[in-house]
Design an enzyme around this catalytic site. Sequence first.
Site: not given
Length: 173
Positions: A143-145
């Site tokens: 999710t961070c990317f």
Amino acid sequence: GGKDRPVTLENRGDFVRLYCEWLLTVSVERQFEPFRKGVRRVCDSPLFNALDSAELELIVCGEQDLDFSQLRRHAHYEGFVKASSYIQALWGMLLALDVVQKKRFLSFVTGSDLAPVGGLQELQLVIQRNGGEPTERLPTAHTCFSLLLLPEYESEAKLEHMLTTAMHNAEGF
């Protein structure tokens, strides 16, 4: 106060105005004041003070329009060819989702069900091939990317089943 003053036809407007003021301001002042101070501590800047309510809502809540065609237009691919029938089938499925399912997909791949300020074209979704058949591996995401790790399944039906299963069973931290 007016606790000993009866409400009459002549003073009912004053009563309603004063009651609303008490209900919305005075009665919650003790609870609201610490909240106001906390918000001001984080957001007390000339820029914040220059925003109107619509602009502030946009920053806090994100775009409400989930235009997946914009997401598609700005997506990147690793291990897949954008024009492949597999990727076209994926987008056909994603574009057909209802709003609730679109929010669930966004939450699965980004950690938030909201579009960023500026719309979904700002997301930079990456769809990366993560193996092929035979597999029972579900799609996963970083999710961070905004990175979707997607196995290449043997059929559109399996793609839809596996992605839907992953979306519905995804949990946060």
